[in-house]
Design a protein around this motif. Structure first.
Motif, PDB file in Angstrom:
ATOM      1  N   PRO A   1     -21.488 -42.196  -2.569  1.00 55.71           N
ATOM      2  CA  PRO A   1     -20.817 -40.918  -2.869  1.00 55.71           C
ATOM      3  C   PRO A   1     -21.733 -39.896  -3.529  1.00 55.71           C
ATOM      4  N   ALA A   2     -22.678 -40.354  -4.361  1.00 59.71           N
ATOM      5  CA  ALA A   2     -23.612 -39.409  -5.000  1.00 59.71           C
ATOM      6  C   ALA A   2     -24.526 -38.773  -3.959  1.00 59.71           C
TER       7      ALA A   2
ATOM      8  N   GLU B   1      -8.472 -40.360 -17.909  1.00 60.62           N
ATOM      9  CA  GLU B   1      -8.915 -41.610 -17.293  1.00 60.62           C
ATOM     10  C   GLU B   1      -9.826 -41.369 -16.092  1.00 60.62           C
ATOM     11  N   THR B   2      -9.598 -40.284 -15.374  1.00 59.92           N
ATOM     12  CA  THR B   2     -10.310 -40.071 -14.107  1.00 59.92           C
ATOM     13  C   THR B   2     -11.448 -39.061 -14.191  1.00 59.92           C
ATOM     14  N   LEU B   3     -11.343 -38.077 -15.079  1.00 57.22           N
ATOM     15  CA  LEU B   3     -12.370 -37.031 -15.162  1.00 57.22           C
ATOM     16  C   LEU B   3     -13.763 -37.579 -15.496  1.00 57.22           C
ATOM     17  N   PRO B   4     -13.913 -38.554 -16.414  1.00 53.38           N
ATOM     18  CA  PRO B   4     -15.260 -39.078 -16.680  1.00 53.38           C
ATOM     19  C   PRO B   4     -15.939 -39.645 -15.431  1.00 53.38           C
ATOM     20  N   ASN B   5     -15.178 -40.310 -14.550  1.00 53.63           N
ATOM     21  CA  ASN B   5     -15.769 -40.837 -13.319  1.00 53.63           C
ATOM     22  C   ASN B   5     -16.267 -39.708 -12.415  1.00 53.63           C
ATOM     23  N   THR B   6     -15.473 -38.630 -12.329  1.00 55.54           N
ATOM     24  CA  THR B   6     -15.895 -37.472 -11.540  1.00 55.54           C
ATOM     25  C   THR B   6     -17.124 -36.817 -12.151  1.00 55.54           C
ATOM     26  N   PHE B   7     -17.162 -36.757 -13.472  1.00 57.98           N
ATOM     27  CA  PHE B   7     -18.318 -36.172 -14.166  1.00 57.98           C
ATOM     28  C   PHE B   7     -19.580 -36.984 -13.875  1.00 57.98           C
ATOM     29  N   VAL B   8     -19.477 -38.305 -13.937  1.00 57.65           N
ATOM     30  CA  VAL B   8     -20.626 -39.177 -13.634  1.00 57.65           C
ATOM     31  C   VAL B   8     -21.091 -38.950 -12.198  1.00 57.65           C
ATOM     32  N   LEU B   9     -20.133 -38.860 -11.275  1.00 59.76           N
ATOM     33  CA  LEU B   9     -20.468 -38.645  -9.870  1.00 59.76           C
ATOM     34  C   LEU B   9     -21.155 -37.295  -9.670  1.00 59.76           C
ATOM     35  N   ALA B  10     -20.635 -36.243 -10.310  1.00 61.31           N
ATOM     36  CA  ALA B  10     -21.214 -34.905 -10.164  1.00 61.31           C
ATOM     37  C   ALA B  10     -22.622 -34.841 -10.738  1.00 61.31           C
ATOM     38  N   VAL B  11     -22.838 -35.435 -11.909  1.00 60.39           N
ATOM     39  CA  VAL B  11     -24.166 -35.448 -12.523  1.00 60.39           C
ATOM     40  C   VAL B  11     -25.152 -36.219 -11.648  1.00 60.39           C
ATOM     41  N   SER B  12     -24.710 -37.361 -11.126  1.00 60.28           N
ATOM     42  CA  SER B  12     -25.577 -38.165 -10.254  1.00 60.28           C
ATOM     43  C   SER B  12     -25.958 -37.385  -8.998  1.00 60.28           C
ATOM     44  N   ALA B  13     -24.989 -36.663  -8.417  1.00 57.54           N
ATOM     45  CA  ALA B  13     -25.263 -35.874  -7.219  1.00 57.54           C
ATOM     46  C   ALA B  13     -26.270 -34.763  -7.505  1.00 57.54           C
TER      47      ALA B  13
ATOM     48  N   SER C   1     -18.540 -32.083   3.951  1.00 62.72           N
ATOM     49  CA  SER C   1     -18.736 -33.251   3.090  1.00 62.72           C
ATOM     50  C   SER C   1     -17.903 -34.439   3.536  1.00 62.72           C
ATOM     51  N   PHE C   2     -16.662 -34.180   3.993  1.00 63.15           N
ATOM     52  CA  PHE C   2     -15.802 -35.309   4.383  1.00 63.15           C
ATOM     53  C   PHE C   2     -16.374 -36.039   5.600  1.00 63.15           C
ATOM     54  N   PHE C   3     -17.025 -35.283   6.519  1.00 66.33           N
ATOM     55  CA  PHE C   3     -17.628 -35.920   7.692  1.00 66.33           C
ATOM     56  C   PHE C   3     -18.844 -36.747   7.279  1.00 66.33           C
ATOM     57  N   SER C   4     -19.663 -36.190   6.382  1.00 61.53           N
ATOM     58  CA  SER C   4     -20.820 -36.934   5.876  1.00 61.53           C
ATOM     59  C   SER C   4     -20.374 -38.203   5.158  1.00 61.53           C
ATOM     60  N   ALA C   5     -19.266 -38.097   4.417  1.00 65.97           N
ATOM     61  CA  ALA C   5     -18.768 -39.261   3.683  1.00 65.97           C
ATOM     62  C   ALA C   5     -18.354 -40.374   4.646  1.00 65.97           C
ATOM     63  N   ILE C   6     -17.625 -40.018   5.692  1.00 65.70           N
ATOM     64  CA  ILE C   6     -17.205 -41.016   6.682  1.00 65.70           C
ATOM     65  C   ILE C   6     -18.415 -41.647   7.359  1.00 65.70           C
TER      66      ILE C   6
ATOM     67  N   PHE D   1     -12.509 -34.830  -1.468  1.00 65.14           N
ATOM     68  CA  PHE D   1     -12.465 -35.660  -0.264  1.00 65.14           C
ATOM     69  C   PHE D   1     -13.496 -36.790  -0.321  1.00 65.14           C
ATOM     70  N   VAL D   2     -14.633 -36.523  -0.956  1.00 61.18           N
ATOM     71  CA  VAL D   2     -15.657 -37.569  -1.083  1.00 61.18           C
ATOM     72  C   VAL D   2     -15.108 -38.743  -1.886  1.00 61.18           C
ATOM     73  N   GLU D   3     -14.444 -38.462  -2.990  1.00 59.39           N
ATOM     74  CA  GLU D   3     -13.863 -39.524  -3.810  1.00 59.39           C
ATOM     75  C   GLU D   3     -12.772 -40.275  -3.056  1.00 59.39           C
ATOM     76  N   TYR D   4     -11.978 -39.553  -2.317  1.00 59.40           N
ATOM     77  CA  TYR D   4     -10.872 -40.192  -1.604  1.00 59.40           C
ATOM     78  C   TYR D   4     -11.397 -41.129  -0.519  1.00 59.40           C
ATOM     79  N   ILE D   5     -12.394 -40.697   0.223  1.00 58.33           N
ATOM     80  CA  ILE D   5     -12.936 -41.511   1.318  1.00 58.33           C
ATOM     81  C   ILE D   5     -13.639 -42.757   0.778  1.00 58.33           C
ATOM     82  N   PHE D   6     -14.359 -42.622  -0.331  1.00 62.95           N
ATOM     83  CA  PHE D   6     -15.073 -43.762  -0.895  1.00 62.95           C
ATOM     84  C   PHE D   6     -14.223 -44.577  -1.867  1.00 62.95           C
ATOM     85  N   GLY D   7     -12.984 -44.159  -2.097  1.00 65.24           N
ATOM     86  CA  GLY D   7     -12.138 -44.888  -3.034  1.00 65.24           C
ATOM     87  C   GLY D   7     -12.622 -44.801  -4.468  1.00 65.24           C
ATOM     88  N   TRP D   8     -13.302 -43.709  -4.783  1.00 71.64           N
ATOM     89  CA  TRP D   8     -13.844 -43.512  -6.125  1.00 71.64           C
ATOM     90  C   TRP D   8     -12.732 -43.021  -7.053  1.00 71.64           C
TER      91      TRP D   8
END
Length: 358
Positions: free
Chosen positions: A228-229, A130-142, A181-186, A300-307
């Motif tokens: 997040p990307a 359920e969650t890996l496809p969202n991470t894959f989309v985020l990683a590809v976008s980044a 990354s966590f500081f940039s995310a915040i 941490f990027v996903e956690y901060i952005f609620g992704w």
């Protein structure tokens, strides 16, 4: 080439076995009773004993380790005794029986990553699916963001070598590599999602799919992917800028570039038709290695952005000590690292046959 691929695959399997072993013993020497983690605070002794027997927690650590390897193996061995942990239950295993030997059943199955302690017995494989496809989309976008912006600024930096603009780009790229990354995310979430919200219309948090106002259906929210990307792509972006700049400067010193200039071609034509393709080789090589790092670095990027991705799931599992999800997620990330590394090694071998002969 075939022997080269087989050797790399063999090393990869040994690496995966080592990772599996480390993960198992690392998380199984932690203090606490897994049965209590699953049942909470209102358990009885009878319930604890039943859970320990069902999941093999009442066995020695060595036996549990072999159970774990058996669960992960494609070819596994099972007991005919329904009370035994290794019984080939349809609830646990998606398997096909190959043959029966004495009191042992040998089966071909998909790896079984156990069940969550906190999600009402939901399979870890289902949670990851359920969650890996969202991470894959985020990683590809980044990666796409890093390539497009990085190549552009790398070219500008090379063409304006030693200028104020070149130095500014180098400073910014170095800063991008050094900022966590966590500081940039915040910072990005606060500035673009809160301070400039009325201009950007971006949210501080949000996932790829979100329930509508009536809570009836999930709707695609691509705008939640932007921040997040960008944040996840900052570090590879800085690397791409540096590589593109240095590679292009080296290519521009080649004889065929001088010949192109002598023919009267403009700088734009030289870059587009002759230099860019060769200068991109080290960039593409580096990006292939960065992709697997994106999957691990998204935590941490996903956690901060609620992704709602695998990274956020890992943090949630750490907070609730949901060990099967943590172990399963780490194994999946390690497997993806290994697969990508094999792919890159094969590409290297195809581009340079000398490597396969060593």
């Amino acid at each position: 080439m075939l022997n080269y691929i087989l050797n790399k695959t063999g090393y990869a399997l040994l690496t995966l076995f080592g990772v599996t072993t480390v993960i198992f013993f690392l998380f199984n020497v932690l203090p606490g009773d897994p049965a209590q983690m699953m049942l909470g605070q209102n358990e009885s002794e009878e319930q604890l004993q039943a859970v320990r027997a069902k999941y093999g927690f009442d066995k020695s650590l060595t036996t549990q380790y072999f159970y774990y390897l058996n669960d992960l193996s494609l070819v596994s061995f099972h007991s005919f005794n329904k009370e035994d942990y290794t019984y080939l239950s349809e609830e646990k295993y998606n398997a096909i029986t190959l043959l029966n030997v004495a009191e042992t059943q040998i089966a071909l199955k998909t790896p079984y990553l156990r069940e969550s302690f906190q999600k009402n017995g939901q399979k870890v494989s289902s949670v990851i699916a359920e969650t890996l496809p969202n991470t894959f989309v985020l990683a590809v976008s980044a990666i796409v963001v890093a390539l497009i912006i990085g190549v552009f600024f790398g070219i500008i930096s090379a063409l304006k070598k030693d200028s104020a603009l070149d130095k500014a780009i180098q400073i910014l790229s170095t800063l991008g590599m050094s900022v966590p990354s966590f500081f940039s995310a915040i910072l990005f979430a606060w500035f673009f999602g809160y301070v400039l919200h009325k201009y950007t219309h971006l949210n501080m948090t949000g996932s790829l799919y979100e329930l509508d106002d009536f809570g009836e259906e999930n709707r695609l929210q691509l705008k939640n992917l932007i921040l997040p990307a960008l944040v996840l792509g900052i570090r590879p972006l800085a690397v791409v800028i540096q590589l593109m700049r240095n590679s292009l400067l080296e290519v521009l010193q080649q004889d065929y570039i001088r010949t192109a200039k002598a023919k009267g071609l403009s700088s734009t034509q030289i870059i587009r038709k002759h230099a860019l393709k060769n200068a991109l080789n080290p960039v593409v090589t580096a990006i292939s290695g960065w992709f697997a790092s994106m999957l691990a670095g998204a935590v941490f990027v996903e956690y901060i952005f609620g992704w709602n991705g695998l990274g956020k799931e890992i943090v949630d599992a750490l907070n609730t000590l949901d060990l099967p999800i943590i172990m399963g997620a780490v194994l999946i990330i390690a497997l993806m690292f290994i697969i990508i590394n094999i792919f890159v090694d094969v590409i290297y071998g195809w581009l340079d046959p000398k490597i396969t002969n060593n």
